[in-house]
Write an enzyme that holds these catalytic residues in place. Sequence first.
Site, short mmCIF file in Angstrom:
data_model
loop_
_atom_site.label_atom_id
_atom_site.label_comp_id
_atom_site.label_asym_id
_atom_site.label_seq_id
_atom_site.Cartn_x
_atom_site.Cartn_y
_atom_site.Cartn_z
N ILE A 13 0.65 -1.31 -0.35
CA ILE A 13 -0.03 0.39 -0.08
C ILE A 13 1.16 1.30 0.34
CG2 ILE A 13 -1.65 1.12 0.95
CD1 ILE A 13 -2.63 -1.08 2.27
N ILE A 52 11.74 1.28 11.73
CA ILE A 52 11.12 2.75 12.91
C ILE A 52 11.75 2.08 14.15
CG2 ILE A 52 9.16 3.11 11.50
CD1 ILE A 52 7.79 1.20 12.82
N ALA A 74 4.29 0.79 8.51
CA ALA A 74 5.19 0.12 8.66
C ALA A 74 4.93 -0.94 9.68
CB ALA A 74 6.89 0.40 8.60
N ASN A 92 6.91 -5.65 16.36
CA ASN A 92 6.89 -4.69 16.29
C ASN A 92 5.80 -3.47 16.02
OD1 ASN A 92 8.44 -3.83 13.30
ND2 ASN A 92 6.60 -5.68 12.22
N TYR A 141 -3.24 -9.61 15.45
CA TYR A 141 -2.36 -8.31 15.13
C TYR A 141 -3.87 -7.53 15.18
CZ TYR A 141 -2.89 -5.46 10.20
OH TYR A 141 -3.49 -5.22 9.48
N LYS A 145 -3.20 -3.47 16.57
CA LYS A 145 -3.28 -2.17 15.48
C LYS A 145 -4.82 -1.08 16.53
CE LYS A 145 -1.18 -2.51 12.02
NZ LYS A 145 -1.05 -1.33 11.26
N PHE A 169 -10.02 -2.11 4.84
CA PHE A 169 -10.72 -3.75 4.88
C PHE A 169 -9.53 -3.76 3.66
CE2 PHE A 169 -14.24 -3.96 7.00
CZ PHE A 169 -14.83 -2.16 7.43
N HIS A 189 -1.58 -13.45 1.11
CA HIS A 189 -3.21 -13.11 0.82
C HIS A 189 -4.31 -13.79 -0.39
CE1 HIS A 189 -1.27 -9.17 2.65
NE2 HIS A 189 -2.49 -9.58 3.26
N GLY A 287 -7.92 -17.47 13.51
CA GLY A 287 -8.51 -15.30 13.68
C GLY A 287 -9.07 -14.78 12.42
N1 LIG Z 1 -2.76 -5.21 2.73
C1 LIG Z 1 -4.22 -5.16 3.94
O1 LIG Z 1 -5.06 -5.71 3.22
C2 LIG Z 1 -4.32 -4.18 4.13
C3 LIG Z 1 -5.35 -3.80 5.41
C4 LIG Z 1 -5.18 -3.70 6.72
C5 LIG Z 1 -4.46 -2.79 7.20
N2 LIG Z 1 -3.02 -3.12 6.67
C6 LIG Z 1 -1.55 -2.31 7.09
O2 LIG Z 1 -1.82 -1.34 6.46
C7 LIG Z 1 0.01 -1.33 7.06
C8 LIG Z 1 0.58 -1.33 4.78
O3 LIG Z 1 0.32 -2.79 4.46
P1 LIG Z 1 0.84 -3.49 3.52
O4 LIG Z 1 -0.27 -4.59 2.54
O5 LIG Z 1 1.08 -2.40 2.27
O6 LIG Z 1 2.27 -4.27 3.72
P2 LIG Z 1 3.77 -4.62 2.93
O7 LIG Z 1 3.96 -5.56 4.43
O8 LIG Z 1 3.57 -4.21 2.24
O9 LIG Z 1 4.15 -3.30 3.74
C9 LIG Z 1 4.89 -3.11 5.15
C10 LIG Z 1 5.87 -2.51 5.15
O10 LIG Z 1 6.15 -1.64 6.11
C11 LIG Z 1 7.87 -3.05 6.32
N3 LIG Z 1 8.48 -2.47 7.06
C12 LIG Z 1 7.23 -3.82 8.57
N4 LIG Z 1 7.63 -3.64 10.06
C13 LIG Z 1 9.02 -1.61 9.47
C14 LIG Z 1 9.97 -2.35 10.76
N5 LIG Z 1 9.76 -2.36 12.40
N6 LIG Z 1 10.35 -0.75 10.33
C15 LIG Z 1 11.09 0.02 9.48
N7 LIG Z 1 9.65 -1.13 8.37
C16 LIG Z 1 8.98 -1.72 8.50
C17 LIG Z 1 7.84 -3.69 5.28
O11 LIG Z 1 9.30 -4.11 5.43
C18 LIG Z 1 7.05 -3.82 3.94
O12 LIG Z 1 7.67 -2.80 3.62
C19 LIG Z 1 0.28 -1.93 7.06
O13 LIG Z 1 0.39 -1.27 8.37
C20 LIG Z 1 -0.95 -3.37 7.51
O14 LIG Z 1 -1.36 -3.38 8.91
C21 LIG Z 1 -3.34 -3.53 5.32
O1 LIG Z 2 -5.06 -19.72 0.50
C1 LIG Z 2 -5.79 -18.90 1.25
C2 LIG Z 2 -5.33 -17.31 1.94
C3 LIG Z 2 -6.65 -16.49 2.68
N1 LIG Z 2 -8.07 -17.25 1.90
C4 LIG Z 2 -9.33 -17.13 2.94
O2 LIG Z 2 -9.30 -15.50 2.35
C5 LIG Z 2 -9.98 -14.14 3.19
C6 LIG Z 2 -8.59 -12.97 3.48
O3 LIG Z 2 -7.82 -13.41 3.61
P1 LIG Z 2 -6.69 -12.72 2.98
O4 LIG Z 2 -6.34 -12.15 1.95
O5 LIG Z 2 -5.48 -13.60 4.49
O6 LIG Z 2 -6.90 -11.13 4.48
P2 LIG Z 2 -7.56 -11.05 6.11
O7 LIG Z 2 -6.27 -12.54 6.59
O8 LIG Z 2 -8.68 -10.87 5.61
O9 LIG Z 2 -6.52 -9.78 5.98
C7 LIG Z 2 -5.87 -8.62 5.40
O10 LIG Z 2 -7.73 -7.65 5.80
C8 LIG Z 2 -7.24 -7.36 7.06
C9 LIG Z 2 -7.90 -6.29 6.84
O11 LIG Z 2 -9.61 -6.93 6.31
C10 LIG Z 2 -6.02 -7.09 6.93
O12 LIG Z 2 -5.71 -6.19 7.89
C11 LIG Z 2 -4.49 -7.47 7.14
O13 LIG Z 2 -3.28 -6.89 7.04
C12 LIG Z 2 -4.71 -7.97 5.82
O14 LIG Z 2 -3.69 -9.48 5.14
C13 LIG Z 2 -9.53 -14.66 4.73
O15 LIG Z 2 -11.39 -15.58 5.12
C14 LIG Z 2 -9.01 -16.28 4.81
O16 LIG Z 2 -9.36 -17.38 5.65
C15 LIG Z 2 -8.18 -19.10 2.21
O17 LIG Z 2 -9.33 -19.32 1.84
N2 LIG Z 2 -7.04 -19.20 1.74
#
Ligand SMILES: NC(=O)c1ccc[n+]([C@@H]2O[C@H](COP(=O)([O-])OP(=O)(O)OC[C@H]3O[C@@H](n4cnc5c(N)ncnc54)[C@H](O)[C@@H]3O)[C@@H](O)[C@H]2O)c1
Ligand SMILES: O=c1ccn([C@@H]2O[C@H](COP(=O)(O)OP(=O)(O)O[C@H]3O[C@H](CO)[C@@H](O)[C@H](O)[C@H]3O)[C@@H](O)[C@H]2O)c(=O)[nH]1
Length: 330
Positions: A13, A52, A74, A92, A141, A145, A169, A189, A287
Amino acid sequence: MTTILVTGGAGFIGSHTLLALKAAGYAPVVIDDLSNGHADAVGDARLIKGDIRDRALLDRVFGDHDIAAVIHFAASIEAGISVREPLAFYDNNVSGSLALLSAMKDHGVGRLVFSSTAAVYGQAGNAPLREDLPKAPVNPYGQTKWAVECMIRDAATAHGLKAIALRYFNAAGADPEGRAGERHEPETHLIPLVLEVASGKRDAIRVFGTDYATPDGTCVRDYVHVADLATAHVRALQRLEAGGERPAVEAFNLGSGSGFSVRQVIEAARRVTGHPVPVIEEARRAGDPPVLVADPALAHTLLGWTPDWPALDDMIAHAWRFLQAQAKAA
Ligand SMILES: NC(=O)c1ccc[n+]([C@@H]2O[C@H](COP(=O)([O-])OP(=O)(O)OC[C@H]3O[C@@H](n4cnc5c(N)ncnc54)[C@H](O)[C@@H]3O)[C@@H](O)[C@H]2O)c1
Ligand SMILES: O=c1ccn([C@@H]2O[C@H](COP(=O)(O)OP(=O)(O)O[C@H]3O[C@H](CO)[C@@H](O)[C@H](O)[C@H]3O)[C@@H](O)[C@H]2O)c(=O)[nH]1
């Protein structure tokens, strides 16, 4: 140009948000330890490689740059893994945010956009979730947050911090122009894994749980395009800059408002890619709340944010194009 510190800017993101920040005329500076990110994902933004939780590093960065605001991505991100490794997630996510907030206080930086999550709501039922619902995360997790949101609230009360927590989401898709995408290694994911199956890189997608109280027995999530998440960060910064009479800390859901089951995502991937996606049904993953769907009305009203890419098929098509371009380049 206004300098914005972006923690985790080399991640999924974060890298898309850098594109939106630059397009809006901001100068982003990134701190990322590259534990889950990629140096080439920051483009021409300045990248400082580091953790960080390293307070001396933060002091140097805040000392060297005239930082107007921080966007804090991060973190450790996988809800499923947090159940097995909770202490690493608290370390973290909570310790990292604590170091960042205290450095911001000491260096007089008073604006923050924080990456929160739908996981703070836990198992709140099947109706679209509003921001003011009780917070009851069902995995470590989500707990981390919510703990950071509480820390931010207390710092705002005591030290005058102004902050916006964006509760995303499920982030999905890739830059519509193909400049960035999701590159997690290993990937956990759902959508990128399903696409790896469609591309032949994996044999089958494992479906975690088919006995939930949902229409087809699999978990339901609200998928939101990563480019739309990026835009929301620019809107949040602009809201913080505009100031005015409003609470010191605000939280906004970022979702489309529509839920899709795991089986519906797999079906959409078959439709978009034209490839078969074999399925293996497995037990529930610890979870996982059964349903997480946003009520995004507050972000519409107060941030002026509505997704440009609300359709699941577009998110999957953009992710698919990025995956194929990556495979070609490899
Ligand atoms: N991907 C999702 O669906 C989703 C949904 C809800 C919330 N979020 C939140 O959004 C943020 C970004 O998510 P993302 O999917 O881009 O994840 P990501 O893992 O791709 O990005 C996180 C980045 O933070 C860096 N990082 C982690 N720990 C660090 C530390 N201690 N110091 C410096 N850098 C560090 C990682 O190297 C990575 O580049 C996260 O806080 C995550 O919890 C993500
Ligand atoms: O191989 C897989 C991977 C995932 N799932 C399911 O798919 C759904 C989505 O899973 P995933 O893509 O891992 O995302 P979440 O666990 O919903 O979590 C994501 O979305 C959250 C917000 O809803 C964020 O906070 C998290 O950082 C982000 O990882 C869940 O029901 C999983 O159980 C499967 O069935 N098979």
